[in-house]
Design an enzyme around this catalytic site. Structure first.
Site, short mmCIF file in Angstrom:
data_model
loop_
_atom_site.label_atom_id
_atom_site.label_comp_id
_atom_site.label_asym_id
_atom_site.label_seq_id
_atom_site.Cartn_x
_atom_site.Cartn_y
_atom_site.Cartn_z
N PHE A 13 0.84 -1.21 0.00
CA PHE A 13 0.00 0.00 0.00
C PHE A 13 0.87 1.26 0.00
CE2 PHE A 13 -2.76 2.94 2.68
CZ PHE A 13 -3.58 3.30 1.62
N ARG A 35 8.49 -9.42 -4.06
CA ARG A 35 8.71 -10.74 -3.46
C ARG A 35 7.90 -11.81 -4.16
NH1 ARG A 35 8.24 -10.40 2.97
NH2 ARG A 35 8.81 -12.59 2.69
N ALA A 73 9.23 -2.57 3.00
CA ALA A 73 8.81 -3.96 3.16
C ALA A 73 8.83 -4.33 4.64
CB ALA A 73 9.75 -4.88 2.38
N ARG A 75 6.94 -7.41 7.69
CA ARG A 75 5.84 -8.28 8.13
C ARG A 75 4.92 -7.36 8.91
NH1 ARG A 75 3.83 -11.86 12.26
NH2 ARG A 75 2.90 -13.68 11.25
N SER A 118 6.89 2.58 12.53
CA SER A 118 5.49 2.63 12.95
C SER A 118 5.35 3.42 14.24
CB SER A 118 4.96 1.21 13.18
OG SER A 118 3.70 1.22 13.82
N TYR A 144 4.70 -6.62 16.93
CA TYR A 144 5.02 -5.80 15.75
C TYR A 144 5.76 -4.53 16.17
CZ TYR A 144 4.19 -2.65 11.78
OH TYR A 144 4.35 -1.75 10.76
N LYS A 148 9.72 -3.39 15.32
CA LYS A 148 10.08 -2.13 14.67
C LYS A 148 11.06 -1.33 15.53
CE LYS A 148 7.77 -1.84 10.71
NZ LYS A 148 8.43 -1.57 9.41
N GLY A 193 -25.31 2.90 4.49
CA GLY A 193 -26.25 3.62 5.32
C GLY A 193 -26.61 2.91 6.61
#
Length: 320
Positions: A13, A35, A73, A75, A118, A144, A148, A193
């Site tokens: 993304f 990858r 890149a 995980r 992050s 995670y 990082k 809605g």
């Protein structure tokens, strides 16, 4: 100054958006790292295909002539991780894989290594009236965020030991055309809605539009003041969950059917369903202070929240 850039995560993304901007601006030459059996949407972009991304990956041939690495890149954070040891799985890619690439890059004479980290390195949330700063002591909670943080620590040590400069960028929640996960679910609910019990949430959260994040990354390619610095990035406009949903509904040209249910009720219901993480994201605050980013780099988010939400909504409706 024109640079030769190696971009990892080019089909992701964030990485895909960076590649698109670099390719169309043509201010720098870029090689995209992909990858497995992934494929780029755009043509005429030189690519490098790798099988695995870990401590054993050999980069030497692909680093020849590279001036800058943009490393997006990773995980990525997943809600329901099935790994027996999630931290080990995150470390294999996010720490060992990152530092392996960075060491080989330094040995090959790469000038600058830009690492997309992050906000989870800072922590999981702030109290009302407070905000994370780039130079706060790290306080990651989940595997995670820990991975990082450890990658950042290794990169800073490498910068001290070599001539390669390191730039660390910690985004908050990134949204934009093609966004997935909870943000996409939110748009689907609003577009249909469906009445939502989120009309009385008075938290404060920082977000960053994809275009704003990409603009900061590209600013850091050459900016001399970016060397060996850590930056937080956001749109510079914090919103409550209720405000975000209202703005998103407006961008979708749909009525915002938001029922004013108190947060304590939502949190209680989430606890009964084992969804405490979801209630934290809906009701909790997470703000960042981007004063350092603005002042040191002379950078201002080029896209407003309303503009970014409009672009996100348009892409969503065109791809229904």
């Amino acid at each position: 100054m024109q640079n030769s850039i190696l971009l990892t995560g080019a089909t992701g993304f964030v990485g895909g958006a960076i590649l698109n901007r670099l390719h169309h601006e043509k201010k720098h030459s870029v090689v995209a790292v992909i990858r497995g059996d992934s494929h780029l949407q755009m043509q005429n972009v030189p690519t490098v295909r790798i099988g695995t991304f870990d401590s054993d990956t050999q980069w030497k041939e692909n680093l020849v002539g590279s001036d800058v690495i943009i490393h997006s890149a990773a995980r990525v954070h997943v809600m329901n991780d099935t790994e027996a040891n999630p931290l080990a799985a995150f470390r294999k890619v996010n720490v060992e894989g990152t530092l392996n690439l960075a060491r080989q890059a330094a040995a090959s004479g790469v000038r600058r290594f830009i690492f997309i980290s992050s906000i989870k390195v800072n922590g999981e949330g702030t109290t009302l009236g407070t905000a994370y700063n780039a130079d706060d002591a790290p306080a990651p909670v989940d595997p995670y965020g820990i991975s990082k943080m450890e990658a950042e620590q290794g990169l800073r040590k490498l910068a001290e030991e070599t001539t390669m400069e390191v730039v660390i960028i910690r985004p908050v929640l990134v949204y934009g055309p093609g966004v997935k996960a909870n943000f996409l679910s939110m748009m689907r609910w609003l577009n249909k809605g469906i009445p939502l019990p989120f009309g009385a949430i008075y938290n404060s959260r920082s977000l960053v539009a994809l275009d704003n994040l990409v603009d900061l990354v590209l600013t850091c390619i050459n900016h001399p003041a970016a060397a060996n610095q850590t930056f937080l990035v956001s749109d510079g406009e914090d919103l409550s969950t209720t405000e975000l949903l209202s703005k998103m509904a407006n961008a979708l040209h749909k009525p915002a059917r938001l029922i004013p249910v108190p947060c304590w009720v939502l949190q209680g219901g989430a606890a009964l369903l084992g969804k405490n993480g979801l209630s934290q994201r809906l009701c909790g605050s997470l703000r960042v202070d981007i004063t350092k980013t603005r002042n040191l780099l002379g950078w201002t988010p080029p896209v407003s929240v309303d503009e970014a939400l409009a672009a996100t909504a348009l892409h969503f409706q065109e791809h229904q």
